[in-house]
Design an enzyme around this catalytic site. Sequence first.
Site, PDB file in Angstrom:
ATOM      1  N   GLU A 137      57.000  49.388  70.320  1.00 61.59           N
ATOM      2  CA  GLU A 137      56.347  49.823  69.090  1.00 61.59           C
ATOM      3  C   GLU A 137      55.384  48.757  68.565  1.00 61.59           C
ATOM      4  O   GLU A 137      55.465  48.331  67.423  1.00 61.59           O
ATOM      5  CB  GLU A 137      57.399  50.205  68.039  1.00 61.59           C
ATOM      6  N   ASP A 153      66.890  57.618  69.541  1.00 61.40           N
ATOM      7  CA  ASP A 153      66.778  56.818  68.329  1.00 61.40           C
ATOM      8  C   ASP A 153      67.665  57.329  67.199  1.00 61.40           C
ATOM      9  O   ASP A 153      67.166  57.914  66.247  1.00 61.40           O
ATOM     10  CB  ASP A 153      65.308  56.815  67.870  1.00 61.40           C
ATOM     11  N   GLU A 159      68.701  56.655  58.519  1.00 59.00           N
ATOM     12  CA  GLU A 159      67.307  57.049  58.737  1.00 59.00           C
ATOM     13  C   GLU A 159      67.160  58.530  59.095  1.00 59.00           C
ATOM     14  O   GLU A 159      66.353  59.238  58.503  1.00 59.00           O
ATOM     15  CB  GLU A 159      66.706  56.172  59.848  1.00 59.00           C
TER      16      GLU A 159
HETATM   17  C1  BDP Z   1      63.322  53.320  64.607  1.00 58.71           C
HETATM   18  C2  BDP Z   1      62.721  53.108  63.266  1.00 58.71           C
HETATM   19  C3  BDP Z   1      61.802  51.949  63.207  1.00 58.71           C
HETATM   20  C4  BDP Z   1      62.446  50.735  63.820  1.00 58.71           C
HETATM   21  C5  BDP Z   1      62.840  51.054  65.232  1.00 58.71           C
HETATM   22  C6  BDP Z   1      63.621  49.941  65.894  1.00 58.71           C
HETATM   23  O1  BDP Z   1      62.054  54.286  62.906  1.00 58.71           O
HETATM   24  O2  BDP Z   1      61.500  51.737  61.858  1.00 58.71           O
HETATM   25  O3  BDP Z   1      61.597  49.649  63.795  1.00 58.71           O
HETATM   26  O4  BDP Z   1      63.682  52.156  65.248  1.00 58.71           O
HETATM   27  O5  BDP Z   1      64.816  50.097  66.029  1.00 58.71           O
HETATM   28  O6  BDP Z   1      64.512  53.989  64.367  1.00 58.71           O
HETATM   29  O7  BDP Z   1      63.072  48.948  66.292  1.00 58.71           O
END
Ligand code: BDP
Length: 680
Positions: free
Chosen positions: A286, A365, A393
């Site tokens: 990401e 996730d 989340e």
């Molecule tokens: C996702 C989230 C994000 C996190 C990412 C992570 O949306 O904000 O940075 O995982 O775990 O669930 O790195």
Amino acid sequence: KESYAAWLQYTKIDDQAIADKYAQWCRNLTVLGDSAVMESAKKELIQGISSMLGILPDSCSEPQQSGLVLAVKDSIGDLIDVDFNYLHDDGYSIKTVTSGQNNTIFIVGKKDKGVLYGTFHLLRLMQNRKNLKQLDIIENPKNQLRMLNQWDNMDGSIERGYAGNSIFYKDNQFTQEHNRIEDYARLIASVGINGIAINNVNVHQEETNLITSTLLLKVAEVAGIFRAYGITTFLSVNYASTIQIGNLTTADPLNSEVQEWWKEKAEEIYSYIPDFGGFLVKADSEHRPGPFTYGRNHADGANMLAEALQPFNGIVLWRCFVYNCLQDWRDRSTDRARAAYDHFKPLDGQFHSNVILQIKNGPMDFQVREGVSPLFGAMEKTNQMLEFQVTQEYTGQQRHLCYLVPQWKEILDFDTYAKGKGSEVKKVVDGSLFQNRYCGITAVSNIGNDYNWTGHTLAQANLYGFGRLTWNPDLSAESITDEWIGQTFGDDQSVKELVSKMLLKSWSIYEKYTSPLGVGWMVNPHHHYGPNVDGYEYDVWGTYHFADWEGIGVDRTVKTGTGYTSQYFKENADMYESLETCPDELLLFFHHVPYTHKLKSGVTVIQHIYNTHFEGVDEAEDLVETWLQLKDRIDQERFDDILNKLQEQANHSKEWRDIINTYFYRKSGIKDELNRKIYL
Ligand code: BDP
């Protein structure tokens, strides 16, 4: 305020008979040994006893005829027999010794941390009004590392935080809220947490600076607060720190200047915090920097940091949440669910012994339902740690009630078959299956500076339950729930019964009115709250459901799909590969099927979607009704606060129901057999 005290209420004991009994042991308190952690144990006992019994224990320098004695291996002498060979470093024994006039409760740890955990155990028993007369308890934590990750940013915001702002930072500085941080330490130490990473895994410039001298002084202050509660402090670091703050032009892990820089950095950090835990790293994920930029792999990256930390016994928590977030949604061969395994499995055996791979519970996730990550157990020669998400989340963002302990239990009990039957995830991550040097369970925390810590007061139960499970994954969801309610709301049978029912059903309720049968992701992009049927469908993040007029689901089979099922050991691979044996609740995670496909439950997929969405709303409404029955049994503030949240949930669940049902009705053209009102 009750909501602030969470499960450490120490409410006055009204039952005089019980109070009198407890008082026999609580008038005298002898602490043999001194350390900050012993001091915390003592402080906690004094607070708990004075508040529950209204008496202030005398501090004695040696054991009295009756009383409480706290001691460690080195200070217990021959007062009582404790089998220290059996105790781990964090383990403890609690014993009531009665002989003649003597009546003493001993809390003995191998080390001072054990004493602290034992103290919280005793207080838990007292809060649940248990009999202390014949205690003979020996406890060792099943997991060595029991951690929390704060996703706190230095500007005070919290990534995926639903309970206010950070208690650690504000306006790019550390807060001075040391009391609050200490109370947080008390809460999490009481359930056995022993490590914390205090900044977001997405490390921006401000947090990159946490490892520079000015801020390290502040980190050291926070670490001092946690240390007194047996909690080791970790930092999330920016993989490209050498560039951001090191004046180098590269972060290549094989570059000697980069290696040197981290070695010096580690030395500097340890000069401020001698017991610093180590680094948590999100790399090549990401938009975070990582070793891929230099054509290196993740073992190269992790090992470089591990070497720097090694002289100080520090560890690297290297996250496996690595996938291409810029993929083409049409290209099914790049299935995001495959990514972690594809990246890491080939590296088994290449990581240093002070690296732990931190693996999210599922391959996607933190969805309300998804498969268990096939990486668990798949890397025999590599330390593995399980990552859960306590912050909600994707499970209602602490506006909906969604108690996750039952979900976590399922995951921990999932048999990977890595070494044949009986190779559950919990045995992989507690190190017993492959005899790992480091291992454990971690989670993204759900707290902020809201007065009640977690936004939804009932979300406190998730933090509590997470901690208890890291200590002992074999505890049942029911028993964790009961003990939490007893401590949080007191010893009222009807409160216990009703709240327990609400909590234990809540995950299933939430699942019913949200995305069906494991398909996940039908949420609004970015903030991830509320329904959005096609929000992610045609974007690059690899989070599709592939619904069309004929059917729905992601084909992850080997035969016709992405081949993801092959990442599991044979027993599970076969089970998921076949439509006949794939469990209903994960059907759409593994298969693309027509709406008319019959589930094992006997109903079709489309009818299941309709049914569960109506049921989910009904059950969310029942939660409100159930709660209303508890009026006058719970303090006004918490009662009202929870009532508001439950009403919001009940309303919002209708939006979910209507949007999801309408969407599938329009896609499939198939009517609800029961003719309920579907479309908006
Ligand atoms: C996702 C989230 C994000 C996190 C990412 C992570 O949306 O904000 O940075 O995982 O775990 O669930 O790195």
